[in-house]
Motif scaffolding. Structure first.
Motif, PDB file in Angstrom:
ATOM      1  N   ALA A  77      -0.581  18.287   4.355  1.00 11.21           N
ATOM      2  CA  ALA A  77       0.245  18.427   3.144  1.00 11.21           C
ATOM      3  C   ALA A  77       1.134  17.187   2.968  1.00 11.21           C
ATOM      4  O   ALA A  77       0.706  16.078   3.266  1.00 11.21           O
ATOM      5  N   SER A  78       2.364  17.387   2.536  1.00 13.24           N
ATOM      6  CA  SER A  78       3.218  16.235   2.222  1.00 13.24           C
ATOM      7  C   SER A  78       3.828  15.550   3.446  1.00 13.24           C
ATOM      8  O   SER A  78       4.501  14.535   3.302  1.00 13.24           O
ATOM      9  N   THR A  79       3.567  16.076   4.656  1.00 13.64           N
ATOM     10  CA  THR A  79       4.063  15.370   5.834  1.00 13.64           C
ATOM     11  C   THR A  79       3.408  13.997   5.969  1.00 13.64           C
ATOM     12  O   THR A  79       3.961  13.104   6.612  1.00 13.64           O
ATOM     13  N   MET A  80       2.225  13.814   5.340  1.00 14.12           N
ATOM     14  CA  MET A  80       1.557  12.519   5.418  1.00 14.12           C
ATOM     15  C   MET A  80       2.335  11.418   4.721  1.00 14.12           C
ATOM     16  O   MET A  80       2.114  10.235   4.963  1.00 14.12           O
ATOM     17  N   LYS A  81       3.277  11.802   3.873  1.00 11.61           N
ATOM     18  CA  LYS A  81       4.058  10.796   3.156  1.00 11.61           C
ATOM     19  C   LYS A  81       4.953   9.985   4.092  1.00 11.61           C
ATOM     20  O   LYS A  81       5.304   8.845   3.797  1.00 11.61           O
ATOM     21  N   VAL A  82       5.306  10.582   5.222  1.00  7.25           N
ATOM     22  CA  VAL A  82       6.078   9.838   6.216  1.00  7.25           C
ATOM     23  C   VAL A  82       5.237   8.697   6.775  1.00  7.25           C
ATOM     24  O   VAL A  82       5.737   7.593   7.019  1.00  7.25           O
ATOM     25  N   LEU A  83       3.945   8.915   6.970  1.00  4.56           N
ATOM     26  CA  LEU A  83       3.053   7.864   7.455  1.00  4.56           C
ATOM     27  C   LEU A  83       2.980   6.716   6.464  1.00  4.56           C
ATOM     28  O   LEU A  83       2.935   5.543   6.850  1.00  4.56           O
ATOM     29  N   VAL A  84       2.958   7.057   5.185  1.00  4.40           N
ATOM     30  CA  VAL A  84       2.931   6.027   4.139  1.00  4.40           C
ATOM     31  C   VAL A  84       4.216   5.196   4.197  1.00  4.40           C
ATOM     32  O   VAL A  84       4.182   3.970   4.106  1.00  4.40           O
ATOM     33  N   ALA A 132       4.271   8.674  -7.032  1.00  2.00           N
ATOM     34  CA  ALA A 132       4.815   7.533  -6.288  1.00  2.00           C
ATOM     35  C   ALA A 132       4.000   7.284  -5.022  1.00  2.00           C
ATOM     36  O   ALA A 132       3.716   6.136  -4.655  1.00  2.00           O
ATOM     37  N   THR A 133       3.604   8.362  -4.357  1.00  2.00           N
ATOM     38  CA  THR A 133       2.807   8.236  -3.132  1.00  2.00           C
ATOM     39  C   THR A 133       1.505   7.516  -3.406  1.00  2.00           C
ATOM     40  O   THR A 133       1.123   6.589  -2.677  1.00  2.00           O
ATOM     41  N   ASN A 134       0.795   7.922  -4.447  1.00  2.00           N
ATOM     42  CA  ASN A 134      -0.489   7.298  -4.758  1.00  2.00           C
ATOM     43  C   ASN A 134      -0.343   5.829  -5.133  1.00  2.00           C
ATOM     44  O   ASN A 134      -1.181   4.999  -4.760  1.00  2.00           O
ATOM     45  N   LEU A 135       0.702   5.515  -5.865  1.00  2.00           N
ATOM     46  CA  LEU A 135       0.921   4.115  -6.237  1.00  2.00           C
ATOM     47  C   LEU A 135       1.125   3.252  -5.001  1.00  2.00           C
ATOM     48  O   LEU A 135       0.578   2.142  -4.895  1.00  2.00           O
ATOM     49  N   ILE A 136       1.894   3.752  -4.047  1.00  2.00           N
ATOM     50  CA  ILE A 136       2.138   2.985  -2.821  1.00  2.00           C
ATOM     51  C   ILE A 136       0.860   2.861  -1.998  1.00  2.00           C
ATOM     52  O   ILE A 136       0.523   1.775  -1.501  1.00  2.00           O
ATOM     53  N   GLU A 148      -2.185   2.896  -3.004  1.00  2.00           N
ATOM     54  CA  GLU A 148      -3.109   1.971  -3.666  1.00  2.00           C
ATOM     55  C   GLU A 148      -2.865   0.539  -3.227  1.00  2.00           C
ATOM     56  O   GLU A 148      -3.793  -0.252  -3.089  1.00  2.00           O
ATOM     57  N   HIS A 149      -1.605   0.179  -3.011  1.00  2.00           N
ATOM     58  CA  HIS A 149      -1.261  -1.204  -2.667  1.00  2.00           C
ATOM     59  C   HIS A 149      -1.257  -1.453  -1.160  1.00  2.00           C
ATOM     60  O   HIS A 149      -1.570  -2.564  -0.718  1.00  2.00           O
ATOM     61  N   LEU A 150      -0.922  -0.434  -0.365  1.00  2.00           N
ATOM     62  CA  LEU A 150      -0.900  -0.626   1.086  1.00  2.00           C
ATOM     63  C   LEU A 150      -2.294  -0.525   1.686  1.00  2.00           C
ATOM     64  O   LEU A 150      -2.619  -1.241   2.638  1.00  2.00           O
ATOM     65  N   GLY A 151      -3.104   0.385   1.157  1.00  2.00           N
ATOM     66  CA  GLY A 151      -4.427   0.656   1.705  1.00  2.00           C
ATOM     67  C   GLY A 151      -4.394   1.789   2.709  1.00  2.00           C
ATOM     68  O   GLY A 151      -3.657   1.726   3.695  1.00  2.00           O
ATOM     69  N   ALA A 152      -5.189   2.832   2.467  1.00  3.60           N
ATOM     70  CA  ALA A 152      -5.214   3.992   3.362  1.00  3.60           C
ATOM     71  C   ALA A 152      -5.652   3.599   4.771  1.00  3.60           C
ATOM     72  O   ALA A 152      -5.160   4.140   5.761  1.00  3.60           O
ATOM     73  N   LYS A 153      -6.565   2.635   4.878  1.00  2.00           N
ATOM     74  CA  LYS A 153      -7.032   2.210   6.203  1.00  2.00           C
ATOM     75  C   LYS A 153      -5.906   1.564   7.000  1.00  2.00           C
ATOM     76  O   LYS A 153      -5.822   1.746   8.228  1.00  2.00           O
ATOM     77  N   ASN A 154      -5.045   0.816   6.331  1.00  2.47           N
ATOM     78  CA  ASN A 154      -3.911   0.201   7.024  1.00  2.47           C
ATOM     79  C   ASN A 154      -2.915   1.257   7.502  1.00  2.47           C
ATOM     80  O   ASN A 154      -2.348   1.150   8.591  1.00  2.47           O
ATOM     81  N   ILE A 155      -2.706   2.275   6.666  1.00  2.00           N
ATOM     82  CA  ILE A 155      -1.807   3.372   7.043  1.00  2.00           C
ATOM     83  C   ILE A 155      -2.349   4.067   8.294  1.00  2.00           C
ATOM     84  O   ILE A 155      -1.607   4.350   9.240  1.00  2.00           O
ATOM     85  N   GLN A 156      -3.667   4.316   8.316  1.00  5.60           N
ATOM     86  CA  GLN A 156      -4.271   4.983   9.465  1.00  5.60           C
ATOM     87  C   GLN A 156      -4.209   4.117  10.715  1.00  5.60           C
ATOM     88  O   GLN A 156      -3.951   4.600  11.818  1.00  5.60           O
ATOM     89  N   GLN A 157      -4.423   2.818  10.543  1.00  7.23           N
ATOM     90  CA  GLN A 157      -4.393   1.911  11.688  1.00  7.23           C
ATOM     91  C   GLN A 157      -3.013   1.903  12.354  1.00  7.23           C
ATOM     92  O   GLN A 157      -2.896   1.938  13.587  1.00  7.23           O
ATOM     93  N   THR A 158      -1.959   1.888  11.548  1.00  7.28           N
ATOM     94  CA  THR A 158      -0.601   1.910  12.090  1.00  7.28           C
ATOM     95  C   THR A 158      -0.305   3.250  12.743  1.00  7.28           C
ATOM     96  O   THR A 158       0.331   3.323  13.801  1.00  7.28           O
ATOM     97  N   THR A 159      -0.781   4.328  12.130  1.00  5.74           N
ATOM     98  CA  THR A 159      -0.599   5.662  12.711  1.00  5.74           C
ATOM     99  C   THR A 159      -1.259   5.741  14.085  1.00  5.74           C
ATOM    100  O   THR A 159      -0.672   6.249  15.046  1.00  5.74           O
ATOM    101  N   ASP A 160      -2.475   5.220  14.196  1.00 11.22           N
ATOM    102  CA  ASP A 160      -3.178   5.213  15.480  1.00 11.22           C
ATOM    103  C   ASP A 160      -2.434   4.364  16.510  1.00 11.22           C
ATOM    104  O   ASP A 160      -2.360   4.720  17.686  1.00 11.22           O
ATOM    105  N   ALA A 161      -1.865   3.237  16.052  1.00  7.57           N
ATOM    106  CA  ALA A 161      -1.144   2.348  16.962  1.00  7.57           C
ATOM    107  C   ALA A 161       0.098   3.014  17.544  1.00  7.57           C
ATOM    108  O   ALA A 161       0.557   2.666  18.636  1.00  7.57           O
ATOM    109  N   LEU A 162       0.645   3.982  16.826  1.00  7.87           N
ATOM    110  CA  LEU A 162       1.805   4.729  17.314  1.00  7.87           C
ATOM    111  C   LEU A 162       1.395   5.862  18.260  1.00  7.87           C
ATOM    112  O   LEU A 162       2.244   6.606  18.746  1.00  7.87           O
ATOM    113  N   GLY A 163       0.095   5.997  18.493  1.00  8.49           N
ATOM    114  CA  GLY A 163      -0.388   7.018  19.406  1.00  8.49           C
ATOM    115  C   GLY A 163      -0.633   8.354  18.758  1.00  8.49           C
ATOM    116  O   GLY A 163      -0.963   9.329  19.437  1.00  8.49           O
TER     117      GLY A 163
END
Length: 217
Positions: free
Chosen positions: A55-62, A133-137, A139-154
């Motif tokens: 749900a919206s907890t993913m917005k923290v990852l963004v 607002a979430t989708n706009l961000i 679009e510019h950051l890239g979902a793959k980059n968000i996931q890569q950083t999330t994985d890097a945090l363990g």
């Protein structure tokens, strides 16, 4: 429901895990727990690797990825981006739009055709849980980059695949999900003061305070 303070104290008492497990069983709900005190001395894990819709907890990852890119000099929180209500499904690339009636914030929609800063979009994303607002961000950051950083945090049990309200992707189950353990792990660097892993302290402090309401949006 146990408060965090009550739970922290309860962890020191014998048999607390059994007591909480009994409460969960009697509730009839699907419940999992991942709790850890900030000093790391006590934790409680009950079905911590069960998978739930994020749900919206993913917005923290963004937000974390936004701050990471700002810290790396890839962007500034004061950069302005176009406000365009058109996104593309990860299933087939077909366009879709968001509806203010299904969102929690109308202000971003009033800016269509204009530009907004990352800072203001992040404010709307976190304080009122704006999907637009979430989708706009994203679009510019890239979902793959968000996931890569999330994985890097363990927090490899958390997954961000796309923007919000991509209905074609949601139906076949290609949606955001998390485990309680991963959600807990993702939050650890923030209170422990590791801005290099999450967000710059100065930028974090510059963000507006959350709105006061009945609960987390």
């Amino acid at each position: 429901m146990l408060s965090i303070g009550t739970l922290a104290l309860a962890l020191l008492a014998p048999g607390v895990t059994v007591e909480i497990a009994t409460l969960i069983k009697n509730s009839g709900a699907e419940v999992a727990v991942a709790f850890r005190t900030l000093d790391g001395r006590d934790e409680l894990l009950i079905q911590a690797d069960e998978v739930f819709h994020a749900a919206s907890t993913m917005k923290v990852l963004v937000l974390v990825e936004l701050f990471r890119q700002a810290r790396a000099g890839q962007l500034s929180l004061d950069d302005r981006i176009p406000v365009v209500n058109q996104f593309h499904s990860i299933v087939d690339g077909s366009p879709f739009t968001l509806d203010t009636g299904d969102d929690s914030d109308a202000e971003v929609y009033r800016q269509i055709g204009k530009t907004m800063t990352y800072r203001d979009l992040a404010d709307a994303m976190i304080t009122v849980s704006s999907n637009f607002a979430t989708n706009l961000i994203i679009e510019h950051l890239g979902a793959k980059n968000i996931q890569q950083t999330t994985d890097a945090l363990g927090a490899t049990g958390m997954h961000v695949l796309r923007g919000v309200q991509d209905d074609k992707a949601f139906q076949p189950g290609r949606h955001h999900y998390t485990t309680p353990r991963a959600r807990n792990q993702h939050q650890q660097p923030i209170p422990e003061g590791q801005p290099s892993a999450s967000s710059p302290r100065d930028e974090k402090a510059a963000m507006p305070s959350p709105l006061v309401g009945d609960g987390v949006p």
